[in-house]
Design an enzyme around this catalytic site. Structure first.
Site, PDB file in Angstrom:
ATOM      1  N   HIS A  64      -4.420  60.725  -9.511  1.00 46.39           N
ATOM      2  CA  HIS A  64      -2.945  61.134  -9.784  1.00 46.39           C
ATOM      3  C   HIS A  64      -2.755  61.542 -11.464  1.00 46.39           C
ATOM      4  O   HIS A  64      -2.184  62.840 -11.271  1.00 46.39           O
ATOM      5  CB  HIS A  64      -2.113  59.825  -9.191  1.00 46.39           C
ATOM      6  CG  HIS A  64      -2.354  58.357 -10.099  1.00 46.39           C
ATOM      7  ND1 HIS A  64      -3.352  57.883  -9.570  1.00 46.39           N
ATOM      8  CD2 HIS A  64      -1.337  58.567 -10.625  1.00 46.39           C
ATOM      9  CE1 HIS A  64      -3.118  57.381 -10.849  1.00 46.39           C
ATOM     10  NE2 HIS A  64      -1.832  57.392 -12.009  1.00 46.39           N
ATOM     11  N   PHE A  67       7.223  62.763 -12.864  1.00 50.75           N
ATOM     12  CA  PHE A  67       6.916  63.848 -11.983  1.00 50.75           C
ATOM     13  C   PHE A  67       7.717  64.898 -11.090  1.00 50.75           C
ATOM     14  O   PHE A  67       8.119  65.665 -10.909  1.00 50.75           O
ATOM     15  CB  PHE A  67       6.308  63.466 -10.339  1.00 50.75           C
ATOM     16  CG  PHE A  67       5.478  65.087  -9.584  1.00 50.75           C
ATOM     17  CD1 PHE A  67       4.379  65.193  -9.829  1.00 50.75           C
ATOM     18  CD2 PHE A  67       6.130  65.333  -8.373  1.00 50.75           C
ATOM     19  CE1 PHE A  67       3.772  66.561  -9.251  1.00 50.75           C
ATOM     20  CE2 PHE A  67       5.943  66.440  -7.485  1.00 50.75           C
ATOM     21  CZ  PHE A  67       4.660  67.103  -7.948  1.00 50.75           C
TER      22      PHE A  67
HETATM   23  N1  RBF Z   1       4.804  58.182 -12.383  1.00 50.56           N
HETATM   24  C1  RBF Z   1       5.076  58.454 -13.553  1.00 50.56           C
HETATM   25  O1  RBF Z   1       5.868  58.356 -14.484  1.00 50.56           O
HETATM   26  N2  RBF Z   1       4.001  57.728 -14.311  1.00 50.56           N
HETATM   27  C2  RBF Z   1       3.060  56.816 -13.893  1.00 50.56           C
HETATM   28  O2  RBF Z   1       2.222  56.497 -14.153  1.00 50.56           O
HETATM   29  C3  RBF Z   1       2.634  57.531 -12.142  1.00 50.56           C
HETATM   30  N3  RBF Z   1       1.725  56.600 -11.564  1.00 50.56           N
HETATM   31  C4  RBF Z   1       1.735  56.989 -10.058  1.00 50.56           C
HETATM   32  C5  RBF Z   1       0.274  57.218  -9.310  1.00 50.56           C
HETATM   33  C6  RBF Z   1       0.541  57.119  -7.928  1.00 50.56           C
HETATM   34  C7  RBF Z   1      -0.688  56.398  -7.515  1.00 50.56           C
HETATM   35  C8  RBF Z   1       1.578  57.526  -7.335  1.00 50.56           C
HETATM   36  C9  RBF Z   1       1.146  58.386  -6.228  1.00 50.56           C
HETATM   37  C10 RBF Z   1       2.848  57.686  -8.189  1.00 50.56           C
HETATM   38  C11 RBF Z   1       3.192  57.435 -10.546  1.00 50.56           C
HETATM   39  N4  RBF Z   1       3.951  57.950 -10.582  1.00 50.56           N
HETATM   40  C12 RBF Z   1       3.514  57.438 -11.243  1.00 50.56           C
HETATM   41  C13 RBF Z   1       5.232  58.098  -9.499  1.00 50.56           C
HETATM   42  C14 RBF Z   1       5.291  59.973  -9.684  1.00 50.56           C
HETATM   43  O3  RBF Z   1       5.626  60.523 -11.012  1.00 50.56           O
HETATM   44  C15 RBF Z   1       6.135  60.582  -8.799  1.00 50.56           C
HETATM   45  O4  RBF Z   1       7.619  59.833  -9.004  1.00 50.56           O
HETATM   46  C16 RBF Z   1       6.040  60.375  -7.019  1.00 50.56           C
HETATM   47  O5  RBF Z   1       4.302  60.764  -7.334  1.00 50.56           O
HETATM   48  C17 RBF Z   1       6.820  60.620  -6.418  1.00 50.56           C
HETATM   49  O6  RBF Z   1       6.858  61.970  -6.205  1.00 50.56           O
END
Ligand code: RBF
Length: 154
Positions: free
Chosen positions: A94, A63
């Protein structure tokens, strides 16, 4: 598809010795994104980039890729940015939110800065699918992302 190194046609074989690249790498699913990064890095070197001209920057999750990509792409000395991440579907929604936001965000950075910004983010249903695309059965999407920006620079 960007294909492999041998897919570069004569037209696309540009001199990238003086080009500067940024690799933006998400720390989530680190073992996958590290393999994507290594492949992208090695590919840029094989295509003629200089080690000193390849910068690697880490962000917590996929993200966060668009913001960091934008900060890097806005730099005058930066020629291209490669975003690398891996989002694996879990039990909640998500996955859809993150994938959509990241894909759209990265595309916007390229359009806003007018520089090649590659989307090297795996969006898979399982870890196995990600492994298959990070040096496994289906090659390495880090290589494809590196090839893509070089083709776009040409
Ligand atoms: N970031 C990833 O790059 N890969 C993932 O599979 C991933 N899974 C997530 C699952 C959940 C439930 C949450 C809340 C976040 C996840 N994130 C993942 C992190 C996301 O990219 C980001 O860093 C956070 O939401 C903070 O903004």
């Amino acid at each position: 598809m960007a294909g492999s190194l041998s897919s570069l046609t004569g037209k696309e074989k540009i001199d990238i010795r003086k080009k500067k690249f940024a690799l933006v790498v998400a720390e989530w699913n680190e073992e996958i994104t590290a393999a994507l990064r290594q492949s992208a890095y090695d590919t840029l070197l094989q295509l003629g980039a200089k080690k000193a001209n390849i910068e690697t920057v880490y962000v917590p999750g996929s993200f966060e890729l668009p913001l960091k990509a934008q900060q890097l792409a806005e730099r005058k000395d930066m020629d291209a940015v490669i975003c690398l991440g891996c989002v694996i579907q879990g039990e909640t929604a998500h996955f859809d939110y993150i994938c959509q936001a990241v894909a759209y965000g990265i595309m916007k950075v390229g359009l806003k800065t007018n520089k090649p910004v590659a989307f090297g983010v795996l969006t898979t249903l399982t870890k196995k699918q990600a492994e298959d695309r990070a040096g496994g059965t289906y090659g390495n999407k880090g290589e494809e992302a590196a090839l893509t920006v070089v083709k776009m620079l040409a």
